[in-house]
Design an enzyme around this catalytic site. Structure first.
Site, short mmCIF file in Angstrom:
data_model
loop_
_atom_site.label_atom_id
_atom_site.label_comp_id
_atom_site.label_asym_id
_atom_site.label_seq_id
_atom_site.Cartn_x
_atom_site.Cartn_y
_atom_site.Cartn_z
N GLN A 152 2.77 10.04 1.32
CA GLN A 152 4.19 9.33 1.54
C GLN A 152 4.89 9.73 0.32
OE1 GLN A 152 2.35 5.22 2.23
NE2 GLN A 152 4.23 5.14 3.53
N HIS A 160 -4.53 1.17 7.63
CA HIS A 160 -3.27 1.73 7.68
C HIS A 160 -3.13 3.06 6.51
CE1 HIS A 160 1.33 1.34 8.07
NE2 HIS A 160 1.31 1.91 6.83
N GLU A 161 -3.51 2.66 5.52
CA GLU A 161 -3.58 3.84 4.37
C GLU A 161 -4.37 4.89 4.74
OE1 GLU A 161 -0.87 3.45 2.53
OE2 GLU A 161 -0.35 1.46 3.11
N HIS A 174 -2.87 7.42 6.94
CA HIS A 174 -1.87 8.37 6.41
C HIS A 174 -2.60 9.63 5.94
CE1 HIS A 174 1.94 6.46 6.45
NE2 HIS A 174 1.42 5.28 5.82
N CYS A 214 5.82 0.26 7.40
CA CYS A 214 5.52 1.24 6.66
C CYS A 214 6.81 1.75 5.77
CB CYS A 214 5.23 2.55 7.63
SG CYS A 214 4.70 4.00 6.75
N LEU A 215 6.53 1.92 4.52
CA LEU A 215 7.50 2.32 3.67
C LEU A 215 8.07 3.68 4.13
CD1 LEU A 215 5.77 1.37 0.32
CD2 LEU A 215 7.62 0.05 1.49
N GLY A 237 0.70 -1.17 0.16
CA GLY A 237 -0.20 0.10 0.05
C GLY A 237 0.84 1.29 -0.04
ZN ZN Z 1 2.31 3.44 5.84
#
Ligand code: ZN
Length: 182
Positions: free
Chosen positions: A51, A151-152, A155, A109-110, A46
């Protein structure tokens, strides 16, 4: 299509409440394509627009091919791509209902490379959103995909999984390293 730079919590864009998408132009379509490519290249499951420094309410997520998490879909199913799964593009999403018990799952998380955390979230959700053409859609899902989508979604409000995690640890200190990043 370029792979975009993924920002880290030191960048304030990651902590901002993102703005609604109002224009569905070529620029938006190009951003979506670049985000999908960036998610796949990372690799992650995701990626939210903040991000990649775009403070708008948009994220992409993909469902692994072997998953059975997706149920009762009120949207035309996107095709499964070999090795990549099914990609969801969600614009101006709204979680309208949480379904089922709270469950604990390990997330990464990226934007926070090298860390994992245990986060408690409702097992299922109903989410309304616009697809990349601006059409209204609704998806009911549970399990792993519901976790990724929550989660997304966080963000877009400047919330990171480390804010909600009961426990955060370095991934290199863990025995299992199969956790996927989103
Ligand atoms: Zn994330």
């Amino acid at each position: 299509m370029p792979v975009l730079k993924i920002i880290h919590p030191s960048n304030p864009v990651l902590r901002k409440k993102a703005a609604q998408v109002t224009v569905f132009d070529t620029g938006l379509q190009n951003l979506i394509d670049d985000m999908i490519e960036t998610m796949q290249a990372a690799p992650g499951v995701g990626l939210a627009a903040p991000q990649v420094s775009e403070s708008i309410r948009l994220f992409v997520a993909r469902l692994e091919e072997d998953s059975v998490d997706e149920i009762d879909v009120d949207a035309p199913k996107q095709p499964m791509a070999p090795g990549l799964g099914r990609t969801h593009v969600m614009i101006n999403p709204k979680i309208t209902r949480f379904v089922g018990e709270d469950v604990v799952g390990t997330e990464a998380c990226l934007s926070i490379p090298g860390f994992l955390g245990d986060v408690t979230r409702p097992n299922g959700i109903i989410i309304k959103y616009l697809d990349r053409q601006g059409q209204r859609r609704k998806l009911r899902t549970h399990g792993w995909l519901a976790r990724v989508l929550q989660h997304e979604y966080d963000h877009l409000d400047g919330i990171l999984f480390i804010d909600k995690a009961e426990k955060v640890w370095r991934s290199d200190s863990e025995k299992h390293t199969e956790t996927e990043q989103n």
